[in-house]
Write an enzyme that holds these catalytic residues in place. Sequence first.
Site, PDB file in Angstrom:
ATOM      1  N   ASP A 190      -0.167  -5.660   3.847  1.00  0.00           N
ATOM      2  CA  ASP A 190      -1.624  -5.764   3.747  1.00  0.00           C
ATOM      3  C   ASP A 190      -2.070  -7.147   3.321  1.00  0.00           C
ATOM      4  O   ASP A 190      -3.134  -7.626   3.710  1.00  0.00           O
ATOM      5  CB  ASP A 190      -2.141  -4.724   2.754  1.00  0.00           C
ATOM      6  CG  ASP A 190      -1.883  -3.312   3.278  1.00  0.00           C
ATOM      7  OD1 ASP A 190      -1.560  -2.429   2.493  1.00  0.00           O
ATOM      8  OD2 ASP A 190      -1.964  -3.132   4.499  1.00  0.00           O
ATOM      9  N   SER A 233       4.867  -3.944   1.913  1.00  0.00           N
ATOM     10  CA  SER A 233       5.211  -2.968   0.868  1.00  0.00           C
ATOM     11  C   SER A 233       4.347  -1.730   0.958  1.00  0.00           C
ATOM     12  O   SER A 233       4.834  -0.625   0.864  1.00  0.00           O
ATOM     13  CB  SER A 233       5.015  -3.599  -0.515  1.00  0.00           C
ATOM     14  OG  SER A 233       5.766  -4.768  -0.583  1.00  0.00           O
ATOM     15  N   ARG A 297       7.783  -8.963  -8.263  1.00  0.00           N
ATOM     16  CA  ARG A 297       7.844  -9.090  -6.802  1.00  0.00           C
ATOM     17  C   ARG A 297       9.277  -9.033  -6.290  1.00  0.00           C
ATOM     18  O   ARG A 297       9.531  -8.564  -5.201  1.00  0.00           O
ATOM     19  CB  ARG A 297       7.176 -10.392  -6.364  1.00  0.00           C
ATOM     20  CG  ARG A 297       6.087 -10.097  -5.366  1.00  0.00           C
ATOM     21  CD  ARG A 297       5.482 -11.265  -4.706  1.00  0.00           C
ATOM     22  NE  ARG A 297       4.180 -10.863  -4.231  1.00  0.00           N
ATOM     23  CZ  ARG A 297       3.994 -10.054  -3.182  1.00  0.00           C
ATOM     24  NH1 ARG A 297       5.015  -9.583  -2.540  1.00  0.00           N
ATOM     25  NH2 ARG A 297       2.775  -9.706  -2.801  1.00  0.00           N
ATOM     26  N   ARG A 303       8.176  -2.332  -6.721  1.00  0.00           N
ATOM     27  CA  ARG A 303       7.490  -2.921  -7.890  1.00  0.00           C
ATOM     28  C   ARG A 303       6.256  -2.094  -8.272  1.00  0.00           C
ATOM     29  O   ARG A 303       5.897  -1.996  -9.432  1.00  0.00           O
ATOM     30  CB  ARG A 303       7.111  -4.369  -7.585  1.00  0.00           C
ATOM     31  CG  ARG A 303       6.112  -4.560  -6.452  1.00  0.00           C
ATOM     32  CD  ARG A 303       5.929  -6.038  -6.130  1.00  0.00           C
ATOM     33  NE  ARG A 303       4.836  -6.308  -5.212  1.00  0.00           N
ATOM     34  CZ  ARG A 303       4.963  -6.279  -3.882  1.00  0.00           C
ATOM     35  NH1 ARG A 303       6.123  -5.965  -3.343  1.00  0.00           N
ATOM     36  NH2 ARG A 303       3.927  -6.540  -3.103  1.00  0.00           N
TER      37      ARG A 303
HETATM   38  C1  LIG Z   1       2.645  10.853  -9.681  1.00  0.00           C
HETATM   39  C2  LIG Z   1       2.535  10.237  -8.321  1.00  0.00           C
HETATM   40  C3  LIG Z   1       1.439   9.219  -8.249  1.00  0.00           C
HETATM   41  C4  LIG Z   1       1.238   8.702  -6.858  1.00  0.00           C
HETATM   42  C5  LIG Z   1      -0.006   7.848  -6.801  1.00  0.00           C
HETATM   43  C6  LIG Z   1      -0.259   7.410  -5.395  1.00  0.00           C
HETATM   44  C7  LIG Z   1      -1.513   6.565  -5.299  1.00  0.00           C
HETATM   45  C8  LIG Z   1      -1.428   5.778  -4.014  1.00  0.00           C
HETATM   46  C9  LIG Z   1      -2.666   4.997  -3.788  1.00  0.00           C
HETATM   47  C10 LIG Z   1      -2.459   4.075  -2.609  1.00  0.00           C
HETATM   48  C11 LIG Z   1      -3.480   2.992  -2.602  1.00  0.00           C
HETATM   49  C12 LIG Z   1      -3.392   2.231  -1.326  1.00  0.00           C
HETATM   50  C13 LIG Z   1      -4.340   1.075  -1.355  1.00  0.00           C
HETATM   51  C14 LIG Z   1      -3.632  -0.100  -0.722  1.00  0.00           C
HETATM   52  C15 LIG Z   1      -3.700  -1.314  -1.274  1.00  0.00           C
HETATM   53  C16 LIG Z   1      -2.920  -2.408  -0.616  1.00  0.00           C
HETATM   54  O1  LIG Z   1      -3.769  -3.203   0.143  1.00  0.00           O
HETATM   55  C17 LIG Z   1      -2.257  -3.234  -1.721  1.00  0.00           C
HETATM   56  C18 LIG Z   1      -1.487  -4.402  -1.151  1.00  0.00           C
HETATM   57  O2  LIG Z   1      -0.555  -3.926  -0.244  1.00  0.00           O
HETATM   58  P1  LIG Z   1       0.744  -4.867   0.148  1.00  0.00           P
HETATM   59  O3  LIG Z   1       1.639  -4.760  -1.051  1.00  0.00           O
HETATM   60  O4  LIG Z   1       1.326  -4.251   1.389  1.00  0.00           O
HETATM   61  O5  LIG Z   1       0.241  -6.296   0.361  1.00  0.00           O
HETATM   62  N1  LIG Z   1      -1.379  -2.312  -2.405  1.00  0.00           N
HETATM   63  C19 LIG Z   1      -1.573  -2.114  -3.729  1.00  0.00           C
HETATM   64  O6  LIG Z   1      -2.410  -2.680  -4.385  1.00  0.00           O
HETATM   65  C20 LIG Z   1      -0.680  -1.085  -4.348  1.00  0.00           C
HETATM   66  C21 LIG Z   1      -1.583   0.063  -4.834  1.00  0.00           C
HETATM   67  C22 LIG Z   1      -1.070   0.607  -6.094  1.00  0.00           C
HETATM   68  C23 LIG Z   1      -0.136   1.752  -5.814  1.00  0.00           C
HETATM   69  C24 LIG Z   1      -0.100   2.655  -7.023  1.00  0.00           C
HETATM   70  C25 LIG Z   1       1.269   3.282  -7.124  1.00  0.00           C
HETATM   71  C26 LIG Z   1       1.351   4.077  -8.409  1.00  0.00           C
HETATM   72  C27 LIG Z   1       2.464   5.098  -8.320  1.00  0.00           C
HETATM   73  C28 LIG Z   1       3.142   5.353  -9.640  1.00  0.00           C
HETATM   74  C29 LIG Z   1       2.301   6.195 -10.622  1.00  0.00           C
HETATM   75  C30 LIG Z   1       3.229   6.949 -11.571  1.00  0.00           C
HETATM   76  C31 LIG Z   1       2.472   7.661 -12.697  1.00  0.00           C
HETATM   77  C32 LIG Z   1       3.361   8.704 -13.414  1.00  0.00           C
HETATM   78  C33 LIG Z   1       4.398   8.129 -14.302  1.00  0.00           C
HETATM   79  C34 LIG Z   1       4.924   9.084 -15.385  1.00  0.00           C
HETATM   80  N1  LIG Z   2       5.966 -17.888   3.473  1.00  0.00           N
HETATM   81  C1  LIG Z   2       5.321 -17.382   2.406  1.00  0.00           C
HETATM   82  N2  LIG Z   2       5.694 -17.680   1.150  1.00  0.00           N
HETATM   83  C2  LIG Z   2       5.041 -17.117   0.100  1.00  0.00           C
HETATM   84  N3  LIG Z   2       4.013 -16.262   0.194  1.00  0.00           N
HETATM   85  C3  LIG Z   2       3.615 -15.943   1.428  1.00  0.00           C
HETATM   86  C4  LIG Z   2       4.231 -16.470   2.591  1.00  0.00           C
HETATM   87  N4  LIG Z   2       3.602 -15.958   3.676  1.00  0.00           N
HETATM   88  C5  LIG Z   2       2.629 -15.142   3.217  1.00  0.00           C
HETATM   89  N5  LIG Z   2       2.645 -15.124   1.861  1.00  0.00           N
HETATM   90  C6  LIG Z   2       1.798 -14.322   0.964  1.00  0.00           C
HETATM   91  O1  LIG Z   2       2.582 -13.188   0.554  1.00  0.00           O
HETATM   92  C7  LIG Z   2       1.678 -12.147   0.178  1.00  0.00           C
HETATM   93  C8  LIG Z   2       2.282 -10.789   0.419  1.00  0.00           C
HETATM   94  O2  LIG Z   2       2.485 -10.651   1.780  1.00  0.00           O
HETATM   95  P1  LIG Z   2       2.623  -9.167   2.400  1.00  0.00           P
HETATM   96  O3  LIG Z   2       3.062  -9.345   3.808  1.00  0.00           O
HETATM   97  O4  LIG Z   2       1.383  -8.378   2.123  1.00  0.00           O
HETATM   98  O5  LIG Z   2       3.825  -8.540   1.604  1.00  0.00           O
HETATM   99  P2  LIG Z   2       3.714  -7.295   0.570  1.00  0.00           P
HETATM  100  O6  LIG Z   2       3.289  -6.132   1.407  1.00  0.00           O
HETATM  101  O7  LIG Z   2       5.072  -7.175   0.027  1.00  0.00           O
HETATM  102  O8  LIG Z   2       2.677  -7.711  -0.455  1.00  0.00           O
HETATM  103  C9  LIG Z   2       0.432 -12.363   1.025  1.00  0.00           C
HETATM  104  O9  LIG Z   2      -0.681 -12.342   0.143  1.00  0.00           O
HETATM  105  C10 LIG Z   2       0.603 -13.726   1.670  1.00  0.00           C
HETATM  106  O10 LIG Z   2      -0.540 -14.535   1.414  1.00  0.00           O
END
Ligand SMILES: CCCCCCCCCCCCC/C=C/[C@@H](O)[C@H](COP(=O)(O)O)NC(=O)CCCCCCCCCCCCCCC
Ligand SMILES: Nc1ncnc2c1ncn2[C@@H]1O[C@H](COP(=O)(O)OP(=O)(O)O)[C@@H](O)[C@H]1O
Length: 587
Positions: A190, A233, A297, A303
């Site tokens: 994302d 991720s 990370r 993570r």
């Molecule tokens: C007890 C099980 C809890 C499960 C909770 C699931 C909540 C999932 C919410 C998903 C939110 C999705 C929104 C996406 C945001 C993404 O843009 C953004 C970036 O993505 P990228 O890493 O691919 O660049 N992702 C995020 O900001 C990650 C969102 C945070 C995920 C929260 C995960 C928390 C799970 C662990 C909770 C455990 C609590 C219990 C412990 C005793």
């Molecule tokens: N070559 C690079 N080195 C370091 N950071 C980068 C590179 N290319 C992209 N990024 C940054 O890495 C971040 C995470 O990328 P993403 O593809 O969303 O991975 P994840 O899902 O693990 O967060 C993005 O915010 C992007 O700006």
Amino acid sequence: METDSVKVDSSLWVGTKRYRAVLSGWYFNWTELDKKNREKKTISVPISEVVAVAEGKAEVQPQKRAEDTDRDFTLFYVNRTRGGKRALWCLGRTEFCCPSRDLRDQWVTQLRTALKTHCPSRPRRLLVFVNPYGGKKRAKQVYRSLVAPLFELAGVSTHVVVTERANQARDHILKKDLTGFDGVICVGGDGMFSELLHGVIGRTQQEAGISEHDPTVMLQSCDLHIGIIPAGSTDCVCFATVGVNDPVTSALHIIIGDSQPLDVCSVHHHNTLVRYSVSLVGYGFYGDVLAESERLRWMGPLRYDLSGCLVYLCNRSYEGVVQYLPADPQLSSPRDNMRCLSGCRVCSESTEMLFPHSDSCSSLYSRQLSQYSIGSEGEWMSVEGRYRCVSLTCMSSSCPRSPKGLSPAAHLADGTGDLILVQDTDPLGFLTYLHRHTTSKDQFDLPFVEVHRVKAVRFTLPPGEEDDYHDEERERQSITEGAQGTPKMACNSDVESYGDGSQQYLAAEQEEPGMKDRRRKRRNFLCGLCCSKPPAVSVWNCDGELLPYTEIFCKVHGQLVRLFARGIEDEEGHEENKSCKGRCVLH
Ligand SMILES: CCCCCCCCCCCCC/C=C/[C@@H](O)[C@H](COP(=O)(O)O)NC(=O)CCCCCCCCCCCCCCC
Ligand SMILES: Nc1ncnc2c1ncn2[C@@H]1O[C@H](COP(=O)(O)OP(=O)(O)O)[C@@H](O)[C@H]1O
Ligand SMILES: [Ca+2]
């Protein structure tokens, strides 16, 4: 409208059996023997889902030369398979043998002509950005082994950029010449999609002479399509617009030129654009999880689970004042259980409202919104309280972690977002709320949870609340502003607006060295577990990016961008192609 005129109708050998095959206007139908149960079955492939037609017995891998007999041709097309509950797409392949070379040439010519006639919007040339750094750091390998051969088979030419730093993709789209490209593709998660989103929106507004810093401006919708090959991720944008996060499925959607409009939320702080978001603008829990996870990370996708547990155990809640502009409740509601699927009625009806024939560039909601200028009462609602989390999502935000998503009945292209307010509650209650994201139970059916369908949201701290967290940030701003006298956009990249209104994004180097670490130390929950005075202020998670401001104004721009996707296909809708074992290649 194309008549269903029959183009070619003849008998063809498929394998050892000879059956009738017909190419009518929109479909290629043939009969073949089902290997498993030895009975005849008819296959019907819409021309819009044909990937390629090759003479001879062709293979996908270019290095395997086609055995060019003069009476065979091979058809490559979209096949739906079932990987568990997930409706995956894979590449179907069938060899046909004709009685004569002439008939073979006729089939190939007619099929290719039908492709050109029916599928004018297929991309011919794509700009691809590969992020070697995100997710499990396998983006390059995923692209090279699974995606590049499909693009080559379909005759799509590509220019591939493997990024060396953050924001390189965004800067490239903002500044470089994009002539001849029919779309931009990100191979990552994302965060990588967010870079392309900022590049495409910024470039479109630059070329339309629109300043993104005006919170009430009507942004120009972007025609340059964005494609996602999932290798991150969370991969929530891909999952919520395609239904699965599978590289081959996404590559096939890109090749056949699907187009899915998508709402985008702009985030402003006073008169400065901070970020755009499509999946999550989250304060409190999701913000703290992101802040904590940045230090981890090296763990890759895990993570978020570790930092999620740590943040959960800290049991934090935050004061805040939330004002929001409700959307029209007649159209749809976050509790109506109407999931947004491919061909969604709510989204297509909103298209009428968002882009009335008279004035196609302005969106109805923006017009309404500009009526209620920022300070006016109008129909703005206001709530104040202590919250575990405040989330705004323009879509369901379904992802592998949460198959239904943050708001299961949210729509991809209806011009609204769903505002979810989780008031402070006991740890078990909050765990129940979180856990329901992974089950089919309604996460809004809890006394401390409320959800509203909105067009705009403003978040402010209650008077007297200390925002020490960002004071350093503002200090830094004033120092640099003093120097340059122009408003600095605060995020991991800085926008400096020059006299001519063009905007140059400057790289993150602008931040003072150590500023980020100081901020992050403040949020280090390990020490936070025992520290007496928990921080009074959380941080905003904007699609995986930390925002340097607490008080923000969010506005939903309906259908601002387009993705190479078609929404989530209703699994039940494709019985016939379900079992296609053995006919799938490259999976
Ligand atoms: C007890 C099980 C809890 C499960 C909770 C699931 C909540 C999932 C919410 C998903 C939110 C999705 C929104 C996406 C945001 C993404 O843009 C953004 C970036 O993505 P990228 O890493 O691919 O660049 N992702 C995020 O900001 C990650 C969102 C945070 C995920 C929260 C995960 C928390 C799970 C662990 C909770 C455990 C609590 C219990 C412990 C005793
Ligand atoms: N070559 C690079 N080195 C370091 N950071 C980068 C590179 N290319 C992209 N990024 C940054 O890495 C971040 C995470 O990328 P993403 O593809 O969303 O991975 P994840 O899902 O693990 O967060 C993005 O915010 C992007 O700006
Ligand atoms: Ca929406």
